[in-house]
Enzyme design. Structure first.
Site, PDB file in Angstrom:
ATOM      1  CB  VAL A  70      -1.011   0.182   1.116  1.00 20.56           C
ATOM      2  CG1 VAL A  70      -2.040  -0.751   1.061  1.00 20.56           C
ATOM      3  CG2 VAL A  70      -0.216  -0.022   2.622  1.00 20.56           C
ATOM      4  CG  ASN A  96      -6.399  -3.806   9.147  1.00 21.06           C
ATOM      5  OD1 ASN A  96      -6.535  -3.801  10.337  1.00 21.06           O
ATOM      6  ND2 ASN A  96      -5.521  -4.858   8.516  1.00 21.06           N
ATOM      7  CE1 TYR A 161       0.569   1.910  14.955  1.00 20.34           C
ATOM      8  CE2 TYR A 161       0.308   2.350  17.249  1.00 20.34           C
ATOM      9  CZ  TYR A 161       0.001   1.860  16.109  1.00 20.34           C
ATOM     10  OH  TYR A 161      -1.351   0.777  16.066  1.00 20.34           O
ATOM     11  CE  LYS A 165      -2.556   2.923  13.736  1.00 20.00           C
ATOM     12  NZ  LYS A 165      -3.187   2.160  12.382  1.00 20.00           N
ATOM     13  CB  THR A 196      -2.134  -9.281  15.548  1.00 21.68           C
ATOM     14  OG1 THR A 196      -1.576  -8.095  15.897  1.00 21.68           O
ATOM     15  CG2 THR A 196      -3.789  -9.066  15.831  1.00 21.68           C
TER      16      THR A 196
HETATM   17  P1  NDP Z   1      -0.360  -7.682  11.588  1.00 26.63           P
HETATM   18  O1  NDP Z   1       1.033  -7.293  11.885  1.00 26.63           O
HETATM   19  O2  NDP Z   1      -0.902  -8.760  12.361  1.00 26.63           O
HETATM   20  O3  NDP Z   1      -1.007  -7.405  10.285  1.00 26.63           O
HETATM   21  C1  NDP Z   1      -0.645  -6.205   9.532  1.00 26.63           C
HETATM   22  C2  NDP Z   1      -1.364  -6.584   8.313  1.00 26.63           C
HETATM   23  O4  NDP Z   1      -1.068  -5.271   7.261  1.00 26.63           O
HETATM   24  C3  NDP Z   1      -0.694  -7.590   7.332  1.00 26.63           C
HETATM   25  O5  NDP Z   1      -1.607  -8.148   6.517  1.00 26.63           O
HETATM   26  C4  NDP Z   1       0.347  -7.044   6.535  1.00 26.63           C
HETATM   27  O6  NDP Z   1       0.643  -8.037   5.535  1.00 26.63           O
HETATM   28  C5  NDP Z   1      -0.258  -5.798   6.326  1.00 26.63           C
HETATM   29  N1  NDP Z   1       0.747  -4.628   5.677  1.00 26.63           N
HETATM   30  C6  NDP Z   1       1.491  -4.112   6.546  1.00 26.63           C
HETATM   31  N2  NDP Z   1       2.327  -3.309   5.790  1.00 26.63           N
HETATM   32  C7  NDP Z   1       1.690  -3.330   4.651  1.00 26.63           C
HETATM   33  C8  NDP Z   1       2.050  -2.763   3.295  1.00 26.63           C
HETATM   34  N3  NDP Z   1       3.217  -1.619   3.162  1.00 26.63           N
HETATM   35  N4  NDP Z   1       1.359  -3.097   2.318  1.00 26.63           N
HETATM   36  C9  NDP Z   1       0.344  -4.031   2.279  1.00 26.63           C
HETATM   37  N5  NDP Z   1       0.115  -4.567   3.175  1.00 26.63           N
HETATM   38  C10 NDP Z   1       0.760  -4.460   4.698  1.00 26.63           C
HETATM   39  O7  NDP Z   1      -1.117  -6.372  12.484  1.00 26.63           O
HETATM   40  P2  NDP Z   1      -2.683  -6.113  12.929  1.00 26.63           P
HETATM   41  O8  NDP Z   1      -3.491  -7.035  12.568  1.00 26.63           O
HETATM   42  O9  NDP Z   1      -2.428  -6.145  14.558  1.00 26.63           O
HETATM   43  O10 NDP Z   1      -2.637  -4.602  12.553  1.00 26.63           O
HETATM   44  C11 NDP Z   1      -3.739  -4.310  11.746  1.00 26.63           C
HETATM   45  C12 NDP Z   1      -4.082  -2.682  12.235  1.00 26.63           C
HETATM   46  O11 NDP Z   1      -4.520  -2.696  13.499  1.00 26.63           O
HETATM   47  C13 NDP Z   1      -2.700  -1.937  11.839  1.00 26.63           C
HETATM   48  O12 NDP Z   1      -3.300  -0.554  11.360  1.00 26.63           O
HETATM   49  C14 NDP Z   1      -2.313  -1.605  13.380  1.00 26.63           C
HETATM   50  O13 NDP Z   1      -1.777  -0.098  13.723  1.00 26.63           O
HETATM   51  C15 NDP Z   1      -3.647  -1.409  14.275  1.00 26.63           C
HETATM   52  N6  NDP Z   1      -3.627  -1.770  15.705  1.00 26.63           N
HETATM   53  C16 NDP Z   1      -3.321  -2.931  15.987  1.00 26.63           C
HETATM   54  C17 NDP Z   1      -3.203  -3.153  17.452  1.00 26.63           C
HETATM   55  C18 NDP Z   1      -2.583  -4.353  17.986  1.00 26.63           C
HETATM   56  O14 NDP Z   1      -2.399  -4.483  19.248  1.00 26.63           O
HETATM   57  N7  NDP Z   1      -2.557  -5.662  17.357  1.00 26.63           N
HETATM   58  C19 NDP Z   1      -3.720  -2.384  18.631  1.00 26.63           C
HETATM   59  C20 NDP Z   1      -4.240  -0.933  17.709  1.00 26.63           C
HETATM   60  C21 NDP Z   1      -4.266  -0.936  16.355  1.00 26.63           C
HETATM   61  P3  NDP Z   1       2.015  -8.157   4.742  1.00 26.63           P
HETATM   62  O15 NDP Z   1       2.957  -8.151   5.772  1.00 26.63           O
HETATM   63  O16 NDP Z   1       1.822  -9.416   4.101  1.00 26.63           O
HETATM   64  O17 NDP Z   1       1.995  -7.011   3.638  1.00 26.63           O
END
Ligand code: NDP
Length: 269
Positions: A70, A96, A161, A165, A196
């Site tokens: 992205v 997300n 970060y 946000k 996660t």
């Molecule tokens: P994960 O690391 O488990 O998942 C992140 C996802 O984003 C993966 O699918 C990853 O896929 C994708 N991603 C990351 N960078 C890119 C990129 N440059 N292009 C395309 N895809 C990308 O994290 P979470 O599920 O926890 O996080 C999801 C959201 O939730 C984030 O925005 C995070 O800030 C937010 N969040 C999470 C919290 C937590 O404690 N887990 C708390 C608060 C908010 P891939 O690596 O294959 O590209």
């Protein structure tokens, strides 16, 4: 009115749906009848989540797989173009994809961290929203952004970060004003810690991340950290017609942690 769990006929694009919160959200949309787009940088993970979606889809709908970064404008354009070419429309965009970064202001690489975090967590959201708005206007669709409690309270060594946000939250509020008259709602879910790959993606060892989650759970009024399904449920609510009068909102899904952090003392008799 369709129930909260009925997304039959809806097309949903969820960024970062190859893992964590995005993957669970995609699976829940599929289970609720939606046609989903699975995307992330790692093809294997994209396919794995797409297969899960296919399995739970009541009508056996196949998810669209798009491997994309992205932070790359070409990839964003391809992601939206492929979605429209495949399904002819877009109803819901879930921004997300994101990651956290632990950094000190003394770090000599601070600007690299800044550029990278902002490119992923913020710039990509601005661009994807720009690309999707004309399509969402046609369907009177909506947008849900995944922010964080880090948009609402400061964390030491997480300044960049947190900045990404808080900016995301304000972006949603401003867009709710601009897009409301077009029939597009824009809302945000602000999770606290959710188990996660988030911790390891920002460089913690699995042990450090596990310890952090145990620590956090003890400080949260509900006594646990979140699961991805907690956040997915909040997203589905905001994306559904059940919330048709809600726009520009921050929905906290944090186990009570933000209010607990704001408490400065306990009155005792
Ligand atoms: P994960 O690391 O488990 O998942 C992140 C996802 O984003 C993966 O699918 C990853 O896929 C994708 N991603 C990351 N960078 C890119 C990129 N440059 N292009 C395309 N895809 C990308 O994290 P979470 O599920 O926890 O996080 C999801 C959201 O939730 C984030 O925005 C995070 O800030 C937010 N969040 C999470 C919290 C937590 O404690 N887990 C708390 C608060 C908010 P891939 O690596 O294959 O590209």
């Amino acid at each position: 009115m369709p129930t909260i769990r009925d997304f039959t006929g809806k097309v949903v694009l969820i960024t970062g749906s190859s893992a964590g919160i995005g993957a669970t959200t995609a699976i829940e949309f599929s289970r609720s009848g939606a046609q989903v787009v699975i995307t992330g940088r790692k093809a294997v993970n994209v396919t794995q989540v797409a297969n899960e979606c296919h399995k739970v889809s009541p009508k056996g709908l196949k998810a669209l797989e798009v491997v994309a970064d992205v932070t790359k404008e070409d990839d964003c354009r391809r992601l939206v173009d492929t979605t429209i070419k495949s399904f002819g429309k877009l109803d819901i965009l879930v921004n997300n994809a994101g990651y956290g970064a632990i950094t000190s202001i003394y770090n000599k690489d601070i600007l690299d961290t800044y550029d990278s975090v902002m490119a992923t967590n913020l710039r990509s959201v601005v661009y994807l929203t720009h690309l999707c708005a004309p399509h969402l206007e046609k369907t009177r669709g909506n947008i849900v952004n995944i922010s964080s409690v880090a948009g609402l309270k400061p964390y030491e060594q997480m300044a960049i970060y947190c900045m990404s946000k808080v900016a995301l939250d304000m972006f949603a509020k401003c867009l709710a004003l601009e897009l409301g008259p077009k029939g597009i709602r824009v809302n945000t879910v602000n999770p606290a810690a959710v188990r996660t790959n988030f911790g390891t993606a920002m460089g913690l060892s699995q042990q450090q991340y596990d310890d952090l989650l145990v620590d956090r759970a003890q400080s949260y009024p509900l006594g646990r950290v979140g699961d991805s399904i907690d956040i997915a449920n909040a997203v589905l609510f905001l994306a559904s017609d059940e919330s048709s009068f809600v726009t520009g909102a921050n929905l906290l899904s944090d186990g009570g942690s933000l209010n607990a952090a704001a408490t400065t003392g306990v009155f005792k008799k």
